[in-house]
Design a protein around this motif. Structure first.
Motif, PDB file in Angstrom:
ATOM      1  N   TRP B 182       0.819  -1.208   0.000  1.00 48.70           N
ATOM      2  CA  TRP B 182       0.000   0.000   0.000  1.00 48.70           C
ATOM      3  C   TRP B 182       0.860   1.269   0.000  1.00 48.70           C
ATOM      4  O   TRP B 182       0.585   2.207  -0.751  1.00 48.70           O
ATOM      5  N   PHE B 183       1.892   1.301   0.820  1.00 53.38           N
ATOM      6  CA  PHE B 183       2.753   2.495   0.823  1.00 53.38           C
ATOM      7  C   PHE B 183       3.349   2.723  -0.561  1.00 53.38           C
ATOM      8  O   PHE B 183       3.549   3.865  -0.978  1.00 53.38           O
ATOM      9  N   SER B 184       3.634   1.660  -1.251  1.00 51.10           N
ATOM     10  CA  SER B 184       4.169   1.791  -2.599  1.00 51.10           C
ATOM     11  C   SER B 184       3.107   2.313  -3.565  1.00 51.10           C
ATOM     12  O   SER B 184       3.340   3.268  -4.305  1.00 51.10           O
ATOM     13  N   ASP B 185       1.930   1.686  -3.543  1.00 48.64           N
ATOM     14  CA  ASP B 185       0.850   2.118  -4.445  1.00 48.64           C
ATOM     15  C   ASP B 185       0.413   3.549  -4.147  1.00 48.64           C
ATOM     16  O   ASP B 185       0.129   4.328  -5.045  1.00 48.64           O
ATOM     17  N   LYS B 186       0.339   3.880  -2.861  1.00 47.40           N
ATOM     18  CA  LYS B 186      -0.224   5.164  -2.474  1.00 47.40           C
ATOM     19  C   LYS B 186       0.773   6.311  -2.648  1.00 47.40           C
ATOM     20  O   LYS B 186       0.420   7.382  -3.128  1.00 47.40           O
ATOM     21  N   TYR B 187       2.001   6.096  -2.219  1.00 49.34           N
ATOM     22  CA  TYR B 187       2.952   7.215  -2.165  1.00 49.34           C
ATOM     23  C   TYR B 187       4.055   7.127  -3.225  1.00 49.34           C
ATOM     24  O   TYR B 187       4.897   8.015  -3.311  1.00 49.34           O
ATOM     25  N   GLY B 188       4.065   6.034  -3.974  1.00 46.86           N
ATOM     26  CA  GLY B 188       5.117   5.889  -4.975  1.00 46.86           C
ATOM     27  C   GLY B 188       6.479   5.561  -4.384  1.00 46.86           C
ATOM     28  O   GLY B 188       7.488   5.578  -5.094  1.00 46.86           O
ATOM     29  N   MET B 189       6.495   5.267  -3.093  1.00 46.46           N
ATOM     30  CA  MET B 189       7.755   4.858  -2.465  1.00 46.46           C
ATOM     31  C   MET B 189       8.020   3.398  -2.854  1.00 46.46           C
ATOM     32  O   MET B 189       7.133   2.557  -2.804  1.00 46.46           O
ATOM     33  N   SER B 190       9.242   3.128  -3.279  1.00 52.21           N
ATOM     34  CA  SER B 190       9.566   1.759  -3.669  1.00 52.21           C
ATOM     35  C   SER B 190       9.672   0.878  -2.430  1.00 52.21           C
ATOM     36  O   SER B 190      10.326   1.241  -1.446  1.00 52.21           O
ATOM     37  N   VAL B 191       8.995  -0.268  -2.459  1.00 49.42           N
ATOM     38  CA  VAL B 191       9.085  -1.225  -1.361  1.00 49.42           C
ATOM     39  C   VAL B 191       9.407  -2.594  -1.949  1.00 49.42           C
ATOM     40  O   VAL B 191       8.629  -3.129  -2.738  1.00 49.42           O
ATOM     41  N   LEU B 192      10.561  -3.115  -1.614  1.00 45.16           N
ATOM     42  CA  LEU B 192      10.960  -4.430  -2.105  1.00 45.16           C
ATOM     43  C   LEU B 192      11.056  -5.387  -0.921  1.00 45.16           C
ATOM     44  O   LEU B 192      11.739  -5.104   0.059  1.00 45.16           O
ATOM     45  N   CYS B 193      10.341  -6.498  -1.032  1.00 47.19           N
ATOM     46  CA  CYS B 193      10.286  -7.458   0.066  1.00 47.19           C
ATOM     47  C   CYS B 193      11.151  -8.669  -0.272  1.00 47.19           C
ATOM     48  O   CYS B 193      11.088  -9.188  -1.385  1.00 47.19           O
ATOM     49  N   ILE B 194      11.914  -9.094   0.693  1.00 44.21           N
ATOM     50  CA  ILE B 194      12.735 -10.296   0.525  1.00 44.21           C
ATOM     51  C   ILE B 194      12.181 -11.375   1.439  1.00 44.21           C
ATOM     52  O   ILE B 194      12.136 -11.202   2.655  1.00 44.21           O
ATOM     53  N   ARG B 195      11.738 -12.469   0.845  1.00 39.47           N
ATOM     54  CA  ARG B 195      11.317 -13.599   1.682  1.00 39.47           C
ATOM     55  C   ARG B 195      12.550 -14.457   1.931  1.00 39.47           C
ATOM     56  O   ARG B 195      12.896 -15.338   1.146  1.00 39.47           O
ATOM     57  N   LEU B 196      13.183 -14.141   3.029  1.00 33.29           N
ATOM     58  CA  LEU B 196      14.478 -14.714   3.344  1.00 33.29           C
ATOM     59  C   LEU B 196      14.362 -16.189   3.701  1.00 33.29           C
ATOM     60  O   LEU B 196      13.493 -16.591   4.453  1.00 33.29           O
ATOM     61  N   GLY B 197      15.286 -16.963   3.156  1.00 33.30           N
ATOM     62  CA  GLY B 197      15.369 -18.376   3.527  1.00 33.30           C
ATOM     63  C   GLY B 197      16.060 -18.534   4.871  1.00 33.30           C
ATOM     64  O   GLY B 197      16.242 -17.571   5.621  1.00 33.30           O
ATOM     65  N   ALA B 198      16.462 -19.760   5.147  1.00 36.97           N
ATOM     66  CA  ALA B 198      17.079 -20.056   6.452  1.00 36.97           C
ATOM     67  C   ALA B 198      18.559 -19.678   6.428  1.00 36.97           C
ATOM     68  O   ALA B 198      19.401 -20.445   5.964  1.00 36.97           O
ATOM     69  N   VAL B 199      18.858 -18.475   6.919  1.00 35.11           N
ATOM     70  CA  VAL B 199      20.252 -18.041   7.069  1.00 35.11           C
ATOM     71  C   VAL B 199      20.670 -18.378   8.496  1.00 35.11           C
ATOM     72  O   VAL B 199      19.983 -18.010   9.447  1.00 35.11           O
TER      73      VAL B 199
END
Lengths: 332, 297
Positions: B182-199
């Protein structure tokens, strides 16, 4: 067999529609409401009569005094006044219930000095994030078999801001319905705001409580149920600062009150083997943008109303008003 | 030489934070937002649950790397997941948006999906338990899409499949991703999510169920780097970060296609039999959330 059903948010718009609908089968559903207020449409509280408080929580703590005003409602059920952000109150209310219809959302007191945005976030946090957790956790502790969680069609709202659906909801229809793909419940979410994001939280909790604790959780993404009960009403966007969407949108996503209630009832009646699913509500709208086929296939959902029946109805014509109560009132 | 990108790291005192400071500390101008002081980089000491307190940390920042969350010992603690992981993320997104931050790299988790291991007959559950023959013999599941050229018999799942959190922690991260969207859609702020594995701190799997989702530390660092460096036009995405393990069941091709990330390690280098013995020695208690009854390891 009577199913004992707790309805949170029973006095709200959808809650009232559900309450009216289910009340028509007193032998099938025994209703208890849980709300900040008593539900509208239900008979008023019995004068000066307070029914006994529900069973205390396992911790042995009774309900706080302010939450024990369970009001007898003309033999239809009780309404317990309380806030879903109060775990003990919720825990007491779910005790002994077979199912919970969790509609309560976005309510409760806020800090009077808060800006509209801050106030909205406080409500979301207290009732939708903490409150929804309270409902699932209380349901687990009480051994409730099914929770019907009221989500919102706004969890995928932003797909409708882009082509091709943006044209459809603006009323620039393609030649024939079906020339575009409707949003399906399996698509990644694109919430309209933090309110909708909090509903994503609720759906995720539902998935978890279903997988880990075996509760059947059915999520309904309600779409554009409104008080006048007509698509001629703009679809309210719940986020502060956003203007209401144009009326055209309602023709794509409107759900009549009785269709919304039907969907809740079908979820209550679904076989116990249905452990988790997500459905969009919606009347039988010609230019729908959210998939209701899934509800039809899985639950046998047959919406009784259609937005097109309300379009350009002649003044004083018979099509302009949708009856508040459908076949429900004729059922025995 | 252009000035270094100013990158604020929340939760910098954790495992990933340490790796980022060590390996990317020269490349970016790092600062920290942390409850405890962080060695080697400037730090605003505050709790992400407190929006007012964290605001000063975001001034002049280009990219936020949001690592802070309730993790060790709190995976199943709903209160902490709500307070820190869920509310903390909204606060970080809000403070970033208010300060005009261009991008938030949000550290999500494979726990958003690991609930798929839990239904009966799931090949993913068999893989988690190390029952590889059984997983191979299972009919592909109807869910998911396997990219062309992948010869695994089970279908790979991606960020396009519905989330299925395996813990309160995973559920709070599902919420964080939704808020980010939503923050990305609404404000144009880039949001990149990393679904991190088992580190893992030792960079080695400790349990047999770590093998499918294992992520090498340097693969993790390169994923963070690829997200920070991705073009500004990339406004939202979710990347599965897992090393190229032959037992993996999540699709990692999306990150390669969009940001050119490709893992260089694979958990195939570890012997499952040793891990089976280790799990038998009671290590299961130390790592990960308690398991539902039917998920026997």
């Amino acid at each position: 067999m009577t199913t004992k059903v707790l309805v949170t948010g029973a006095s709200g718009l959808i809650g009232s529609a559900v309450w009216r609908n289910l009340s028509d089968w007193p032998d099938r559903y025994a209703l208890t409401g849980f709300d900040l207020r008593a539900p509208e449409g239900a008979a008023g509280p019995a004068h000066g009569k307070t029914s006994p408080s529900p069973s205390p929580s396992p911790a042995g703590r009774g309900l706080a005094a302010t939450h024990t005003r369970a009001l007898a409602l003309a033999g239809r059920g009780n309404v317990i006044t309380g806030n879903v952000d109060d775990f003990e109150a919720v825990r007491g209310a779910v005790e002994g219930q077979d199912a919970v219809v969790h509609l309560g959302a976005n309510g409760g007191p806020v800090d009077p000095s808060a800006t509209p945005e801050q106030a909205q976030w406080q409500r979301i946090l207290n009732s939708n994030i903490i409150g929804t957790y309270n409902v699932f956790e209380a349901a687990r502790q009480a051994g409730v078999k099914r929770v019907i969680f009221a989500s919102t069609g706004q969890v995928t709202w932003n797909y409708e801001q882009e082509p091709p659906l943006a044209q459809v909801i603006e009323g620039k229809y393609p030649g024939q319905p079906g020339g575009y793909r409707k949003i399906e419940h399996t698509w990644p979410v694109r919430p309209s705001g933090l309110y909708a994001a909090s509903k994503v939280w609720g759906e995720a909790l539902g998935r978890y409580y279903s997988d880990v604790h075996g509760i059947s959780v059915l999520c309904i993404r309600f779409s554009a149920v409104n008080r006048p009960d007509t698509p001629l009403h703009p679809t309210a966007n719940i986020n502060p600062g956003d203007v209401d969407a144009p009326v055209g949108r309602s023709f794509s996503i409107w759900t009549s009150q009785r269709d919304a209630a039907q969907l809740v009832r079908l979820c209550l009646d679904a076989p116990p083997s249905l452990k988790f699913d997500t459905f969009y509500s919606g009347s039988d709208n010609r230019w729908g943008v959210r998939d209701t086929e899934h509800a039809r296939k899985v639950l046998g959902y047959e919406p009784e109303d259609s937005a097109e029946d309300h379009r350009a109805a002649p003044a004083g014509g018979t099509m302009s008003a949708s009856p508040r109560r459908g076949r429900a009132q004729h059922a025995t | 030489m252009p000035p270094k990108k100013k990158v604020l790291v929340t939760g910098a005192s954790g495992l990933i934070g340490g790796l980022v400071i060590k390996h990317l500390g020269q490349k970016y101008d790092l600062s920290a937002l942390n409850r405890r002081p962080v060695k080697g980089i400037p730090c605003v000491q505050a709790d992400v649950a407190d929006l007012k307190a964290i605001r000063p940390a975001f001034k002049g920042v280009h990219t936020v790397l949001h690592l802070s969350a309730a993790t060790h010992g709190f995976i199943d603690d709903w209160d902490e997941q709500i307070r820190v992981t869920a509310v903390g993320t909204v606060n970080v997104l809000r403070a970033a948006q208010e300060a005009g931050v261009k991008r938030v790299v949000f550290m999500s988790t494979g726990s958003t999906m690991c609930g798929y291991e839990w239904y009966e007959g799931s090949p993913y559950g068999a893989l988690a338990r190390g029952e590889y023959d059984r997983a191979m013999a299972m009919a592909p599941n109807a869910a998911g899409t396997t990219p062309a050229g992948d010869n695994r018999p089970w279908q790979l799942l991606s960020h396009r499949d519905p989330p299925r959190p395996d813990s309160p922690y995973g559920a709070a991260k599902v919420f964080g991703e939704a808020a980010g969207r939503w923050f990305s859609d609404k404000y144009g702020m880039s949001v990149l999510c990393i679904r991190l594995g088992a580190v893992l701190d030792t960079n080695k799997p400790k349990l047999i169920r770590h093998l499918p989702g294992w992520l090498d530390q340097m693969d993790a660092v390169r994923m963070v780097e690829a997200c920070i460096d991705a073009p500004e036009s990339l406004k939202f995405d979710i990347f599965d970060a897992i090393s190229d393990n032959s037992t993996r069941w999540r699709d990692i091709s999306h990150a390669e296609k969009i940001i050119g990330w490709k893992p260089q390690a694979a958990s195939d280098q570890f012997n499952p039999e040793e891990l089976r013995a280790a799990a038998g020695a009671g290590q299961a208690k130390k790592v990960g959330p308690p398991l539902p009854r039917w998920r026997k390891l």
